[in-house]
Design a protein around this motif. Structure first.
Motif, PDB file in Angstrom:
ATOM      1  N   ASN A 274       0.796  -1.236   0.000  1.00 33.96           N
ATOM      2  CA  ASN A 274       0.000   0.000   0.000  1.00 33.96           C
ATOM      3  C   ASN A 274       0.825   1.282   0.000  1.00 33.96           C
ATOM      4  O   ASN A 274       0.271   2.379   0.029  1.00 33.96           O
ATOM      5  CB  ASN A 274      -1.002   0.008   1.161  1.00 33.96           C
ATOM      6  N   THR A 275       2.152   1.160  -0.028  1.00 29.94           N
ATOM      7  CA  THR A 275       3.020   2.337  -0.162  1.00 29.94           C
ATOM      8  C   THR A 275       4.206   1.966  -1.052  1.00 29.94           C
ATOM      9  O   THR A 275       4.541   0.772  -1.177  1.00 29.94           O
ATOM     10  CB  THR A 275       3.575   2.822   1.194  1.00 29.94           C
ATOM     11  N   PRO A 276       4.865   2.951  -1.659  1.00 25.88           N
ATOM     12  CA  PRO A 276       6.056   2.631  -2.445  1.00 25.88           C
ATOM     13  C   PRO A 276       7.123   1.907  -1.634  1.00 25.88           C
ATOM     14  O   PRO A 276       7.774   0.980  -2.126  1.00 25.88           O
ATOM     15  CB  PRO A 276       6.539   4.005  -2.924  1.00 25.88           C
ATOM     16  N   LYS A 277       7.317   2.330  -0.375  1.00 29.22           N
ATOM     17  CA  LYS A 277       8.323   1.686   0.477  1.00 29.22           C
ATOM     18  C   LYS A 277       7.952   0.227   0.726  1.00 29.22           C
ATOM     19  O   LYS A 277       8.807  -0.669   0.644  1.00 29.22           O
ATOM     20  CB  LYS A 277       8.429   2.442   1.797  1.00 29.22           C
ATOM     21  N   ALA A 278       6.665  -0.028   1.007  1.00 29.00           N
ATOM     22  CA  ALA A 278       6.239  -1.404   1.260  1.00 29.00           C
ATOM     23  C   ALA A 278       6.424  -2.262   0.019  1.00 29.00           C
ATOM     24  O   ALA A 278       6.885  -3.418   0.105  1.00 29.00           O
ATOM     25  CB  ALA A 278       4.779  -1.416   1.705  1.00 29.00           C
ATOM     26  N   ARG A 279       6.080  -1.731  -1.153  1.00 31.76           N
ATOM     27  CA  ARG A 279       6.235  -2.515  -2.387  1.00 31.76           C
ATOM     28  C   ARG A 279       7.701  -2.787  -2.691  1.00 31.76           C
ATOM     29  O   ARG A 279       8.053  -3.834  -3.233  1.00 31.76           O
ATOM     30  CB  ARG A 279       5.559  -1.797  -3.557  1.00 31.76           C
ATOM     31  N   SER A 280       8.560  -1.838  -2.325  1.00 33.64           N
ATOM     32  CA  SER A 280       9.991  -2.042  -2.520  1.00 33.64           C
ATOM     33  C   SER A 280      10.519  -3.113  -1.584  1.00 33.64           C
ATOM     34  O   SER A 280      11.299  -3.991  -1.986  1.00 33.64           O
ATOM     35  CB  SER A 280      10.738  -0.716  -2.303  1.00 33.64           C
ATOM     36  N   GLU A 281      10.089  -3.058  -0.329  1.00 34.40           N
ATOM     37  CA  GLU A 281      10.558  -4.040   0.657  1.00 34.40           C
ATOM     38  C   GLU A 281      10.006  -5.433   0.371  1.00 34.40           C
ATOM     39  O   GLU A 281      10.586  -6.434   0.785  1.00 34.40           O
ATOM     40  CB  GLU A 281      10.172  -3.587   2.057  1.00 34.40           C
ATOM     41  N   ASN A 282       8.886  -5.491  -0.315  1.00 32.74           N
ATOM     42  CA  ASN A 282       8.262  -6.774  -0.652  1.00 32.74           C
ATOM     43  C   ASN A 282       8.260  -6.970  -2.170  1.00 32.74           C
ATOM     44  O   ASN A 282       7.281  -7.477  -2.741  1.00 32.74           O
ATOM     45  CB  ASN A 282       6.840  -6.820  -0.097  1.00 32.74           C
ATOM     46  N   ALA A 283       9.380  -6.573  -2.794  1.00 35.27           N
ATOM     47  CA  ALA A 283       9.448  -6.592  -4.258  1.00 35.27           C
ATOM     48  C   ALA A 283       9.198  -7.985  -4.832  1.00 35.27           C
ATOM     49  O   ALA A 283       8.512  -8.134  -5.843  1.00 35.27           O
ATOM     50  CB  ALA A 283      10.803  -6.061  -4.717  1.00 35.27           C
ATOM     51  N   ALA A 284       9.733  -9.003  -4.185  1.00 33.21           N
ATOM     52  CA  ALA A 284       9.576 -10.356  -4.729  1.00 33.21           C
ATOM     53  C   ALA A 284       8.097 -10.743  -4.797  1.00 33.21           C
ATOM     54  O   ALA A 284       7.625 -11.254  -5.827  1.00 33.21           O
ATOM     55  CB  ALA A 284      10.351 -11.357  -3.882  1.00 33.21           C
ATOM     56  N   ALA A 285       7.356 -10.480  -3.732  1.00 30.28           N
ATOM     57  CA  ALA A 285       5.930 -10.827  -3.714  1.00 30.28           C
ATOM     58  C   ALA A 285       5.145  -9.955  -4.694  1.00 30.28           C
ATOM     59  O   ALA A 285       4.237 -10.452  -5.389  1.00 30.28           O
ATOM     60  CB  ALA A 285       5.375 -10.670  -2.302  1.00 30.28           C
ATOM     61  N   PHE A 286       5.479  -8.679  -4.756  1.00 34.34           N
ATOM     62  CA  PHE A 286       4.772  -7.760  -5.653  1.00 34.34           C
ATOM     63  C   PHE A 286       4.988  -8.173  -7.105  1.00 34.34           C
ATOM     64  O   PHE A 286       4.051  -8.245  -7.905  1.00 34.34           O
ATOM     65  CB  PHE A 286       5.265  -6.341  -5.400  1.00 34.34           C
ATOM     66  N   PHE A 287       6.229  -8.492  -7.466  1.00 38.59           N
ATOM     67  CA  PHE A 287       6.521  -8.878  -8.839  1.00 38.59           C
ATOM     68  C   PHE A 287       5.888 -10.227  -9.173  1.00 38.59           C
ATOM     69  O   PHE A 287       5.424 -10.450 -10.291  1.00 38.59           O
ATOM     70  CB  PHE A 287       8.034  -8.938  -9.055  1.00 38.59           C
ATOM     71  N   GLU A 288       5.855 -11.145  -8.209  1.00 41.31           N
ATOM     72  CA  GLU A 288       5.288 -12.458  -8.476  1.00 41.31           C
ATOM     73  C   GLU A 288       3.785 -12.382  -8.728  1.00 41.31           C
ATOM     74  O   GLU A 288       3.273 -13.034  -9.647  1.00 41.31           O
ATOM     75  CB  GLU A 288       5.577 -13.399  -7.307  1.00 41.31           C
ATOM     76  N   LEU A 289       3.074 -11.546  -7.951  1.00 40.09           N
ATOM     77  CA  LEU A 289       1.629 -11.449  -8.185  1.00 40.09           C
ATOM     78  C   LEU A 289       1.347 -10.798  -9.543  1.00 40.09           C
ATOM     79  O   LEU A 289       0.370 -11.142 -10.221  1.00 40.09           O
ATOM     80  CB  LEU A 289       0.938 -10.710  -7.039  1.00 40.09           C
ATOM     81  N   ARG A 290       2.205  -9.855  -9.955  1.00 36.91           N
ATOM     82  CA  ARG A 290       2.061  -9.269 -11.289  1.00 36.91           C
ATOM     83  C   ARG A 290       2.213 -10.341 -12.357  1.00 36.91           C
ATOM     84  O   ARG A 290       1.430 -10.425 -13.314  1.00 36.91           O
ATOM     85  CB  ARG A 290       3.097  -8.161 -11.491  1.00 36.91           C
ATOM     86  N   ALA A 291       3.240 -11.189 -12.191  1.00 37.33           N
ATOM     87  CA  ALA A 291       3.502 -12.232 -13.175  1.00 37.33           C
ATOM     88  C   ALA A 291       2.328 -13.205 -13.270  1.00 37.33           C
ATOM     89  O   ALA A 291       1.930 -13.616 -14.377  1.00 37.33           O
ATOM     90  CB  ALA A 291       4.785 -12.976 -12.817  1.00 37.33           C
ATOM     91  N   GLU A 292       1.766 -13.571 -12.142  1.00 36.93           N
ATOM     92  CA  GLU A 292       0.640 -14.514 -12.139  1.00 36.93           C
ATOM     93  C   GLU A 292      -0.578 -13.899 -12.832  1.00 36.93           C
ATOM     94  O   GLU A 292      -1.267 -14.559 -13.619  1.00 36.93           O
ATOM     95  CB  GLU A 292       0.295 -14.910 -10.707  1.00 36.93           C
ATOM     96  N   ALA A 293      -0.868 -12.639 -12.542  1.00 37.83           N
ATOM     97  CA  ALA A 293      -2.060 -11.994 -13.103  1.00 37.83           C
ATOM     98  C   ALA A 293      -1.969 -11.838 -14.612  1.00 37.83           C
ATOM     99  O   ALA A 293      -2.964 -12.036 -15.332  1.00 37.83           O
ATOM    100  CB  ALA A 293      -2.261 -10.636 -12.444  1.00 37.83           C
ATOM    101  N   LEU A 294      -0.781 -11.515 -15.122  1.00 34.37           N
ATOM    102  CA  LEU A 294      -0.652 -11.190 -16.541  1.00 34.37           C
ATOM    103  C   LEU A 294      -0.840 -12.398 -17.450  1.00 34.37           C
ATOM    104  O   LEU A 294      -1.097 -12.243 -18.650  1.00 34.37           O
ATOM    105  CB  LEU A 294       0.707 -10.530 -16.795  1.00 34.37           C
TER     106      LEU A 294
END
Length: 400
Positions: A274-294
């Motif tokens: 929910n924040t840029p800092k959180a997405r950066s700290e959880n980059a692996a999870a954020f990128f993985e959910l993007r990959a699954e959705a696409l």
């Protein structure tokens, strides 16, 4: 109208990519660039695949437009004298000859500034002065290996790799052209030239460190070096139902619009995202959910959805696709010309524009020594002198 460097004369004693990209940048902005070539010419004439005639590879053509070519054997006294005469009248000297070689040939800054105090002397080197690597030879792969570029691939993919372009040459060459512009501006105020040293290794180490120093910026380090977002195995074009796409939401507005677009609006409340800092700290999870959705829709479907949501996204272009890209076509990026010896050629135009004017005429990349006789005449040589130099090999032109 003419380019911002109209009236600036550059003597170019460079080969391969790092020097020619620097001098082509200056030439594209209107400078007169005289490419000095030794017997045999620039190795790039032969190094790259694809040519219609000997010594005119496609790569050479791309890196050497808007230049004149003079063939000189500077190991012969008459050839060396002609080069000195050129330098006496020049504004800028750009070279990627190693410093020890420049000193042996009397082409170091101390010697040339005595000849021409207004000369800007730009030396592109593999390694900077004062360190143990100084004066060693290097090409792009050596610098990619040493500067951490290949190491970043290992962190990301599990094995060291090179970027499949001579990236360090491009970066160092563009920095060299930038430094020449800075020096020309200072000369307007002081009237004096100066020496510029552009070390490839240090420039690339700076480039990599700017991206990846991260937590190691602090002393003591707050964590290991490396931006985990960029080192993620998902930091690449991602598969869709029928191809690949790159979607890269960054700020909150884009990220929340992305979550809505993939049917997961609740993720905007997830403390991991929910924040840029959180997405950066959880980059692996954020990128993985993007990959699954696409994977759930086609590339065209996603592009329409993301365009409507104003989420940064683009299709994946292969090298050949660039030739047909609709945006590049619309802005006139690709130009075609008839080269006087190589026939019809395609080239990428200079992308940047100046409201005060741009170079209007494009000079085709030269055959080896194409302009030798003309340049010698401009230096005051008569026909007999030129003929003698051609006969002895102190000067030469292809086919002469």
């Amino acid at each position: 109208m003419s380019g911002p460097l109209d009236g600036v004369r550059v003597v170019d004693l460079t080969t391969v990519v790092v020097g020619p990209i620097a001098t082509r940048t200056l030439a594209d902005q209107g400078a007169e660039v005289i490419k000095v070539e030794a017997p045999g010419g620039d190795i790039l004439r032969y190094l790259a695949a694809g040519s219609r005639s000997p010594a005119m590879s496609g790569k050479f053509i791309n890196f050497n437009r808007n230049k004149r070519s003079i063939g000189l054997d500077i190991k012969q006294p008459e050839g060396a004298a002609a080069l000195r005469a050129l330098l006496a009248r020049a504004d800028v000297f750009v070279t990627n000859v190693r410093p020890a070689g420049l000193e042996r040939a009397g082409l170091d800054f101390a010697t040339l500034s005595a000849l021409n105090p207004r000369l800007i002397h730009c030396s592109i080197q593999a390694f900077g002065r004062g360190g143990p690597y100084f004066n060693r030879p290097a090409y792009d792969p050596v610098i990619q290996s040493l500067s951490g570029v290949a190491g970043a691939f290992e962190r990301s993919t599990g094995e060291p790799r090179f970027v499949p372009m001579v990236m360090t040459d491009h970066i160092a060459g563009l920095i060299a052209a930038q430094c020449v512009g800075f020096a020309l501006y200072r000369r307007e105020r002081t009237g004096l030239g100066e020496a510029i040293e552009v070390p490839m290794f240090e420039n690339m180490a700076s480039f990599v460190a700017s991206e990846h120093l991260g937590a190691a910026t602090f002393e003591p380090p707050l964590g290991p070096a490396g931006d985990e977002r960029l080192l993620s195995p998902y930091y690449r074009p991602l598969p869709t139902k029928d191809g690949f796409i790159t979607a890269h939401p960054n700020d909150n507005r884009q990220a929340f619009a992305f979550f809505a677009a993939i049917g997961r609006p609740e993720l905007r409340e997830d403390p991991r995202f929910n924040t840029p800092k959180a997405r950066s700290e959880n980059a692996a999870a954020f990128f993985e959910l993007r990959a699954e959705a696409l994977r759930e829709k086609t590339t065209a479907e996603w592009l329409d959805i993301f365009a409507a949501a104003d989420v940064p996204a683009a299709r994946y272009n292969r090298l050949e696709d660039l030739l047909e890209d609709p945006h590049l076509a619309e802005v006139g990026f690709w130009e075609q010309d008839d080269h006087p010896t190589e026939g019809r050629i395609r080239r990428a135009r200079t992308p940047n524009r100046f409201s005060g004017g741009m170079r209007e005429e494009t000079i085709p990349a030269p055959r080896l020594g194409r302009d030798t006789a003309d340049i010698l005449r401009e230096l005051g040589h008569d026909e007999e002198s030129i003929a003698t130099m051609m006969k002895t090999g102190a000067a030469f032109a292809e086919g002469a």
